[in-house]
Write a protein that holds these residues in place. Structure first.
Motif, PDB file in Angstrom:
ATOM      1  N   GLU A  60       1.055  -1.299   0.153  1.00  0.00           N
ATOM      2  CA  GLU A  60       0.100   0.060  -0.059  1.00  0.00           C
ATOM      3  C   GLU A  60       0.895   1.234   0.066  1.00  0.00           C
ATOM      4  O   GLU A  60       1.214   1.735   1.159  1.00  0.00           O
ATOM      5  CB  GLU A  60      -0.848  -0.015   1.442  1.00  0.00           C
ATOM      6  CG  GLU A  60      -1.911  -0.735   1.192  1.00  0.00           C
ATOM      7  CD  GLU A  60      -3.120  -0.639   0.045  1.00  0.00           C
ATOM      8  OE1 GLU A  60      -3.069   0.437  -0.254  1.00  0.00           O
ATOM      9  OE2 GLU A  60      -3.790  -1.573  -0.319  1.00  0.00           O
ATOM     10  N   ASP A  61       1.135   1.793  -1.113  1.00  0.00           N
ATOM     11  CA  ASP A  61       2.181   2.922  -1.220  1.00  0.00           C
ATOM     12  C   ASP A  61       1.673   4.036  -0.474  1.00  0.00           C
ATOM     13  O   ASP A  61       2.431   4.939  -0.121  1.00  0.00           O
ATOM     14  CB  ASP A  61       2.527   3.042  -2.679  1.00  0.00           C
ATOM     15  CG  ASP A  61       3.103   1.765  -3.421  1.00  0.00           C
ATOM     16  OD1 ASP A  61       3.938   1.342  -2.696  1.00  0.00           O
ATOM     17  OD2 ASP A  61       3.048   1.767  -4.797  1.00  0.00           O
ATOM     18  N   ALA A  62       0.236   4.336  -0.805  1.00  0.00           N
ATOM     19  CA  ALA A  62      -0.140   5.561   0.012  1.00  0.00           C
ATOM     20  C   ALA A  62       0.090   5.438   1.451  1.00  0.00           C
ATOM     21  O   ALA A  62       0.399   6.622   1.939  1.00  0.00           O
ATOM     22  CB  ALA A  62      -1.475   5.735  -0.613  1.00  0.00           C
ATOM     23  N   LEU A  63      -0.302   4.473   2.066  1.00  0.00           N
ATOM     24  CA  LEU A  63      -0.292   4.292   3.441  1.00  0.00           C
ATOM     25  C   LEU A  63       1.254   4.268   3.852  1.00  0.00           C
ATOM     26  O   LEU A  63       1.580   5.053   5.085  1.00  0.00           O
ATOM     27  CB  LEU A  63      -0.907   2.851   3.943  1.00  0.00           C
ATOM     28  CG  LEU A  63      -2.438   3.060   3.968  1.00  0.00           C
ATOM     29  CD1 LEU A  63      -3.157   1.742   4.315  1.00  0.00           C
ATOM     30  CD2 LEU A  63      -2.911   4.201   4.565  1.00  0.00           C
ATOM     31  N   LEU A  64       2.193   3.646   3.032  1.00  0.00           N
ATOM     32  CA  LEU A  64       3.732   3.677   3.431  1.00  0.00           C
ATOM     33  C   LEU A  64       3.995   5.141   3.473  1.00  0.00           C
ATOM     34  O   LEU A  64       4.928   5.492   4.581  1.00  0.00           O
ATOM     35  CB  LEU A  64       4.164   2.911   2.295  1.00  0.00           C
ATOM     36  CG  LEU A  64       5.966   2.836   2.601  1.00  0.00           C
ATOM     37  CD1 LEU A  64       6.291   2.615   3.946  1.00  0.00           C
ATOM     38  CD2 LEU A  64       6.518   2.178   1.406  1.00  0.00           C
ATOM     39  N   ARG A  65       3.612   5.877   2.426  1.00  0.00           N
ATOM     40  CA  ARG A  65       4.102   7.271   2.370  1.00  0.00           C
ATOM     41  C   ARG A  65       3.615   8.020   3.583  1.00  0.00           C
ATOM     42  O   ARG A  65       4.406   8.741   4.204  1.00  0.00           O
ATOM     43  CB  ARG A  65       3.465   8.155   0.982  1.00  0.00           C
ATOM     44  CG  ARG A  65       4.419   7.595  -0.144  1.00  0.00           C
ATOM     45  CD  ARG A  65       3.943   8.541  -1.227  1.00  0.00           C
ATOM     46  NE  ARG A  65       2.670   8.504  -1.566  1.00  0.00           N
ATOM     47  CZ  ARG A  65       2.266   7.549  -2.565  1.00  0.00           C
ATOM     48  NH1 ARG A  65       2.892   6.787  -3.318  1.00  0.00           N
ATOM     49  NH2 ARG A  65       0.862   7.600  -2.772  1.00  0.00           N
ATOM     50  N   GLN A  66       2.345   7.901   3.892  1.00  0.00           N
ATOM     51  CA  GLN A  66       1.926   8.538   5.321  1.00  0.00           C
ATOM     52  C   GLN A  66       2.620   7.875   6.548  1.00  0.00           C
ATOM     53  O   GLN A  66       2.945   8.976   7.335  1.00  0.00           O
ATOM     54  CB  GLN A  66       0.267   8.206   5.435  1.00  0.00           C
ATOM     55  CG  GLN A  66      -0.232   8.796   6.630  1.00  0.00           C
ATOM     56  CD  GLN A  66      -0.296  10.454   6.535  1.00  0.00           C
ATOM     57  OE1 GLN A  66      -0.462  10.928   5.532  1.00  0.00           O
ATOM     58  NE2 GLN A  66       0.261  10.875   7.723  1.00  0.00           N
ATOM     59  N   ALA A 453      -2.850   1.562  10.501  1.00  0.00           N
ATOM     60  CA  ALA A 453      -3.531   1.432   9.153  1.00  0.00           C
ATOM     61  C   ALA A 453      -2.689   0.670   8.058  1.00  0.00           C
ATOM     62  O   ALA A 453      -3.130   0.004   7.544  1.00  0.00           O
ATOM     63  CB  ALA A 453      -3.865   2.926   8.616  1.00  0.00           C
ATOM     64  N   TYR A 454      -1.389   0.908   8.082  1.00  0.00           N
ATOM     65  CA  TYR A 454      -0.429   0.251   7.135  1.00  0.00           C
ATOM     66  C   TYR A 454      -0.362  -1.189   7.560  1.00  0.00           C
ATOM     67  O   TYR A 454      -0.380  -2.192   6.724  1.00  0.00           O
ATOM     68  CB  TYR A 454       0.930   1.131   7.446  1.00  0.00           C
ATOM     69  CG  TYR A 454       1.981   0.433   6.489  1.00  0.00           C
ATOM     70  CD1 TYR A 454       1.911   0.691   5.026  1.00  0.00           C
ATOM     71  CD2 TYR A 454       3.041  -0.708   7.043  1.00  0.00           C
ATOM     72  CE1 TYR A 454       2.819   0.016   4.294  1.00  0.00           C
ATOM     73  CE2 TYR A 454       3.973  -1.059   6.140  1.00  0.00           C
ATOM     74  CZ  TYR A 454       3.951  -0.693   4.707  1.00  0.00           C
ATOM     75  OH  TYR A 454       4.842  -1.385   3.844  1.00  0.00           O
TER      76      TYR A 454
END
Length: 498
Positions: A60-66, A453-454
């Motif tokens: 999950e790239d978006a969650l990793l960035r967050q 979440a991640y």
């Protein structure tokens, strides 16, 4: 369905369940590994039946960035708060009982008691002892502030070394990812290693990622400086061996570009490096400037002027120049770096050093030419009255000392009493620390939510994996039944043939 077709179907089921059970077993084995991302064996249906196409990694790239952003912010806030707590512990903890402002209030009370009993040696010694407490507080606070800067400098050096090591490991992992992706092999393990390194890097410096062909990754700092592109960029820093009030620390350079420092109690820093630079180069020097302004004010307020009005010299409080020579009465409106570290009580009034406290009453610390009590009157209070009044009178302080409410940049007057200035210094520090403490709670909560979440999206859920394992078991049982049926049919054919 022919026997050959049935055998092929059974073989396909065994192959699929074997691959699926291997993936599920690997997931279960790594259930406690926070750096492991769950795998799935992806099936597709063709003319030959269901087949395992590939092993899919639930990234999950978006969650990793967050998560990376939250980790950088929390690491910065924690680093800043730790340094502020170190300073706070030296100046008395929650009540600031060993802060200069506390001892100044006691000293003024003792000076008032001396005014009330000017012929009392005990009252005079009480005032001198209180003055020594003020001096010790300024000296100790200065030492503590510079030690905090020294510790921050060492932490910066360690972080830079660690960052360079992590970037070197990141290069190895990134090359493994590219190689596996380009050859069609499963890059999951290498991706796990790379993401784990990325999390550690984000704690040191804010980082953003850009993906390229073959899963190649480029890293930039939060300021946009290239941190990694094919190869790591050099992160350099030269430690400073010792710190004084006038010492400037060296900068951190990433790919030849200076890394900026954070600002504010709710720091703008991303990663521990920027917060450590903020602590070393902004917070601690500002507090040191406030200490220096208090010391400078004391030397000036308690200076003595001779009876002819032609000479003014330090009186109760003296200080030393960096050269080791005695300092004179400060006349500059700007901060004198380090004066709080060298301020002392004049030996001429310290009984244990052969001095006489009554010289403070008479204004004769610097000799007979400065004696205001020429009649040797035991009830003389004019000098003590003047000094006591001066401690509550307004005087000019350098707005650059940064005390809240006394900064010329805000348009507020910087002409206040030394008592108010010292109290406002502690107020400034406590407000800064309080803001940092509140922000740290927020960033810790944000990091916890991002991590949860991640983890929910990419981590291993044992209940789901065990349920999937039961489904795979049913498929395996179905294949064995097919195989048993084929076995019975083959036996029947052989019996007929015989």
């Amino acid at each position: 369905m022919s026997l050959t077709s049935a055998l092929n179907t059974a073989q396909g089921i065994f192959n699929n369940t074997g691959a699926q059970s291997s993936v599920v077993s690997n997931n279960i084995a790594n259930a406690g590994n926070k750096d492991y991302v769950r795998r799935q064996a992806m099936l597709t249906t063709s003319l030959n039946g269901a087949q395992v196409v590939k092993i899919n990694r639930t990234q999950e790239d978006a969650l990793l960035r967050q998560y990376l952003k939250s980790n950088s912010q929390d690491s910065a806030q924690q680093s800043l708060l730790n340094g502020l707590e170190d300073i706070k512990s030296v100046i008395g903890g929650n009540d600031y009982e060993t802060a200069p402002s506390t001892y100044l209030a006691v000293f003024r009370d003792k000076l008032s008691a001396f005014r009330a009993a000017p012929n009392s040696t005990i009252a005079g010694q009480g005032a001198i002892t209180a003055a020594q407490d003020v001096v010790n507080s300024l000296n100790n606070a200065t030492n503590a502030v510079q030690q905090v800067r020294m510790n921050a400098d060492k932490s910066i050096a360690n972080s830079v070394e660690e960052l360079n090591e992590l970037l070197a490991q990141f290069e190895t992992a990134n090359n493994a990812v590219k190689s596996a992706t380009s050859s069609g092999a499963d890059p999951s393990q290498a991706l796990d290693q790379r993401d784990a390194l990325l999390k550690q890097i984000s704690g040191i410096v804010g980082v953003t990622t850009v993906a390229r062909d073959n899963n190649d990754m480029v890293l930039y700092t939060s300021d946009g400086v290239t941190l990694f592109e094919t190869i790591p960029r050099a992160v350099t820093f030269k430690p400073t061996q010792s710190y004084g009030a006038s010492t400037d620390g060296n900068g951190v350079y990433i790919d030849g570009v200076a890394l900026g420092k954070g600002s504010g109690g709710t720091t703008s820093a991303q990663g521990s490096l920027q917060a450590l630079l903020q602590l070393r180069d902004e917070v601690a020097p500002t507090f040191q400037s406030q200490l220096d302004e208090i010391a400078k004010g004391l030397v000036a307020l308690f200076s003595e002027t001779n009876t002819a009005g032609t000479s003014t010299l330090p009186g109760l409080f003296t200080w030393t120049l960096p050269s080791g020579l005695p300092g004179g009465t400060p006349t500059t409106a700007t901060i004198i770096d380090g004066i709080a570290g060298s301020i002392t009580v004049n030996p001429a009034v310290v009984t244990s050093l052969g001095g006489d406290p009554m010289k403070l009453r008479d204004g004769s610390i610097n000799g007979a030419a400065f004696n205001q009590n020429t009649a040797a009157n035991g009830g003389y209070t004019a000098q003590l009255d003047k000094l006591y009044t001066a401690m509550g009178a307004k005087m000019d302080f350098d707005p650059g000392a940064g005390v809240i409410g006394f900064n010329s940049a805000t348009g507020i007057d910087s002409n206040v009493s030394i008592m108010d200035f010292s109290s406002s210094s502690i107020g400034w520090f406590e407000q800064y620390r309080s803001d940092a403490s509140g922000a740290t709670e927020n960033t810790a909560a944000a990091l916890s939510r991002s991590d949860e979440a991640y983890s929910n999206e990419t981590g291993v859920n044992l209940d789901e994996e065990l349920t999937l394992l039961l489904d795979i078991e049913q498929s395996y049982k179905a294949a064995t039944k097919i195989l048993n049926a084929i076995d019975e049919m083959l036996k029947s054919l052989l019996d007929i043939a015989s």
